[in-house]
Each structure stands twice: as C-alpha cells, then as structure tokens.
Design an enzyme around this catalytic site. Structure first.
Site, mmCIF file in Angstrom:
data_model
loop_
_atom_site.group_PDB
_atom_site.id
_atom_site.type_symbol
_atom_site.label_atom_id
_atom_site.label_comp_id
_atom_site.label_asym_id
_atom_site.label_seq_id
_atom_site.Cartn_x
_atom_site.Cartn_y
_atom_site.Cartn_z
ATOM 1 C CB SER A 194 17.980 50.302 6.093
ATOM 2 O OG SER A 194 18.786 50.263 4.916
ATOM 3 C CD GLU A 240 20.010 41.915 4.070
ATOM 4 O OE1 GLU A 240 19.712 42.763 3.200
ATOM 5 O OE2 GLU A 240 20.747 40.931 3.848
ATOM 6 C CG HIS A 277 15.323 40.429 1.449
ATOM 7 N ND1 HIS A 277 16.626 40.193 1.066
ATOM 8 C CD2 HIS A 277 15.370 41.567 2.168
ATOM 9 C CE1 HIS A 277 17.417 41.136 1.531
ATOM 10 N NE2 HIS A 277 16.666 41.985 2.221
ATOM 11 N NE ARG A 289 18.128 35.005 -10.277
ATOM 12 C CZ ARG A 289 19.233 34.415 -10.713
ATOM 13 N NH1 ARG A 289 19.511 34.407 -12.004
ATOM 14 N NH2 ARG A 289 20.072 33.856 -9.860
ATOM 15 C CG ASP A 306 20.815 33.121 -4.421
ATOM 16 O OD1 ASP A 306 21.152 33.830 -5.398
ATOM 17 O OD2 ASP A 306 21.149 33.361 -3.243
ATOM 18 C CB ALA A 324 14.433 41.197 -9.973
ATOM 19 C CG HIS A 371 23.941 38.924 -10.745
ATOM 20 N ND1 HIS A 371 24.175 37.595 -11.047
ATOM 21 C CD2 HIS A 371 23.020 38.925 -9.747
ATOM 22 C CE1 HIS A 371 23.419 36.834 -10.283
ATOM 23 N NE2 HIS A 371 22.709 37.599 -9.485
ATOM 24 C CE LYS A 424 17.272 44.751 -10.798
ATOM 25 N NZ LYS A 424 18.122 44.041 -9.814
ATOM 26 C CD GLN A 428 26.395 41.207 -2.674
ATOM 27 O OE1 GLN A 428 26.453 41.460 -1.469
ATOM 28 N NE2 GLN A 428 25.798 40.135 -3.158
ATOM 29 C CG PHE A 482 29.433 35.559 3.255
ATOM 30 C CD1 PHE A 482 28.828 34.312 3.241
ATOM 31 C CD2 PHE A 482 29.430 36.279 4.446
ATOM 32 C CE1 PHE A 482 28.244 33.776 4.379
ATOM 33 C CE2 PHE A 482 28.847 35.757 5.599
ATOM 34 C CZ PHE A 482 28.250 34.504 5.556
ATOM 35 C CG HIS A 502 20.811 47.883 3.442
ATOM 36 N ND1 HIS A 502 19.583 47.947 4.055
ATOM 37 C CD2 HIS A 502 21.039 46.556 3.210
ATOM 38 C CE1 HIS A 502 19.078 46.717 4.182
ATOM 39 N NE2 HIS A 502 19.949 45.863 3.683
#
Length: 293
Positions: free
Chosen positions: A12, A14, A73, A103, A105, A121, A147, A163, A174, A214, A264
């Site tokens: 996939s 994004e 998203h 969830r 930002d 989430a 995270h 979740k 991520q 990033f 992804h």
C-alpha cells in the site's frame, strides 16, 4: 516471526491531501503511476486536530472512485463523536471499506484541551465498531521503536493490545530503519497473544535532512552509521539518493524474506522513490499475478 508469515502479503501507499491546484495535479500523477503496481489500497493522512478533515475526505472519495480502494486516516483528537459519525457515514456512502484509525496529534498550543470526547485510539476503534459494525476494515498504528509519548515499552505494548481487542483488523507501523526493532516488536506481540498482520511502514530516503527532522518528531531512530555516511556525502545529492535507496531496499528485502506481511510506503506524494525500491525488490511479478487472476 511465524505469526506474520501466515498472512497474505499486501502492499500500500500513503498520500497527504493536496493544499493547492498544483499539489492536486502532482497527487494525480503520483496516483496514476502507483496504481500500475496494483496495490491493496492507498491511504490519505489526516492533519493534527482534524485540520485537513475536508481535504482528506474529498481526496479519499475521489481516489476511491478511480478504482483503487482508498483508506482515510481518522483521528479522535480534536473531534467529537458527531463529527466522526458524519465522516463514517460519508465514507460508507462513498464506497470506502477501510479506515486507518488513530489517536492523532494534538495541535500545537492546545495542551490537554485539544483531546475531544475520546483520548485514545482504542476508544476510536471501539466507537467505529459501535457505529458502523464490521463494514470497515480497521488499520491501527504500531510503533516498533515505541511511541515517543509512551510511559514505557510495556505500556505501549498494552496500548496496542487494547486497540486489537477493540476491533482492529491489522496494523501499519511507524517507519523505522532498524529491522531488529520490528522483529523484536513482533516477538513481543506473539508472546502477548496478539495475532493480526503488522505491516512495516517504509520511508524512502530522498531528502536526508527532512527524514532526520521527521524522525526526531515521531521518535524513529536513524542509526549512526547511516547518519555518518550521509554526512560524508555532503551536498552530493545523487550519492545521497542512491545510498538511501540501497539502505531501504536492503531493509525491505530482510523484512519480506523473514515473513513480514507486506510493505506500506510513505510516499510524501512522490511516486518515483517508492517505485525504484519496488523494482529493486522484484515485486513486478506479484503485479502480473494479480492481473492474471
């Protein structure tokens, strides 16, 4: 990594919603190129606090109508249940079958006041199931390097498990550049009895300084050996791109060879970097198989 080998491989890409007519044209060109690879789906990001809500919705429905499944998203931070209900209904009516539930930002300067009715989430996943039943296949986020706001590694793993228990079908990680972090994460999930596909998120390295920026924001580690080699190239952008492509290709090979259930790609609305990695991996054969069937 036996638990992941059982799942069908999927690929996939994004995008983020365009902010201008020129951006929209670039996205259309990117979409057309990547569509030739016959991905399982595209996904479209959602800005902090719902700042790109309408842009995300319009982009998703437009892409979905072009013939490739597109997943929006959807974040709960900054949104109340009425807003989320309206979006879910619009996506269902628009033929959307998959959602990336996050969830989200908190917008800068809002502090604890920016959460909305749901803080996490797993609450969003649970609400989507209450509102829409099993209509949507739900993707959630995973963090092999944990995270950045997690209290501990154990707490982060438990957050992920919640979740899944709330109704998530699969997960996208991520991005990372340390393959062992993914393998370790999967091992921990297996020991916890969590059994859903966890697809590695892949960030092609084009502009190394932007990748570093990033990564500092999202908690992804850029290994020292990669940093040092990139620094050695100085302003030699061609060498930086070639080295980045080699590093990410090799990482993808290791992941797929070990049984990761697909990839992804975080495209940043560019087709060529992901397509070069795709070609290096020899994935065109999988495209031909899809066309044949």
């Amino acid at each position: 990594m036996k638990s992941q080998k059982q799942f069908k491989r999927r690929f996939s890409f994004e995008f983020f919603p365009p902010k201008s007519d020129k951006g929209a044209e670039t996205l259309h060109q990117t979409r057309d190129k990547l569509a030739t690879l016959k991905p399982e789906f595209f996904s479209v990001t959602f800005g902090a606090g719902g700042s790109t809500r309408e842009g995300t919705k319009n982009t998703v429905i437009e892409l979905n109508q072009k013939g490739i499944s597109t997943a929006p998203h959807l974040s709960c931070v900054g949104s109340d249940k009425a807003i989320i209900s309206d979006l879910l209904d619009a996506y269902k009516e628009g033929g959307v079958e998959r959602i990336v539930a996050l969830r989200g930002d908190i917008p800068s300067g809002m502090g604890n006041t920016g959460y909305g009715e749901m803080r996490y989430a797993n609450e969003l996943v649970e609400y989507i199931r209450e509102h829409s039943g099993d209509h949507f296949s739900l993707e959630v986020a995973a963090y092999p390097e944990f995270h950045p706001q997690a209290q501990s590694a154990e707490a982060d793993l438990m957050n992920f498990k919640r979740k899944v228990e709330a109704g998530a079908n699969s997960a996208i990680t991520q991005y990372f550049f340390n393959v062992e972090s993914y393998f370790h994460f999967i091992d921990r999930l297996e020991k916890m009895g969590v059994d859903i596909p966890v697809v590695p998120g892949i960030m092609p390295i084009v502009n190394f300084q932007k990748v570093v920026q990033f990564s500092e924001m999202c908690g992804a580690d850029v290994p020292r050996w990669i940093r040092k080699q990139m620094e050695a190239y100085g302003d030699d952008t061609d060498s930086i791109k070639q080295f980045g492509e080699e590093v990410v290709t090799r990482m993808c090979e290791q992941l797929l060879d070990a049984g990761a259930p697909g990839l992804h790609f975080y495209t940043l609305n560019q087709a060529d970097p992901s397509m070069r990695i795709w070609k290096n991996l020899g994935l065109d054969n999988e495209v031909q198989e899809k066309i044949a069937f």
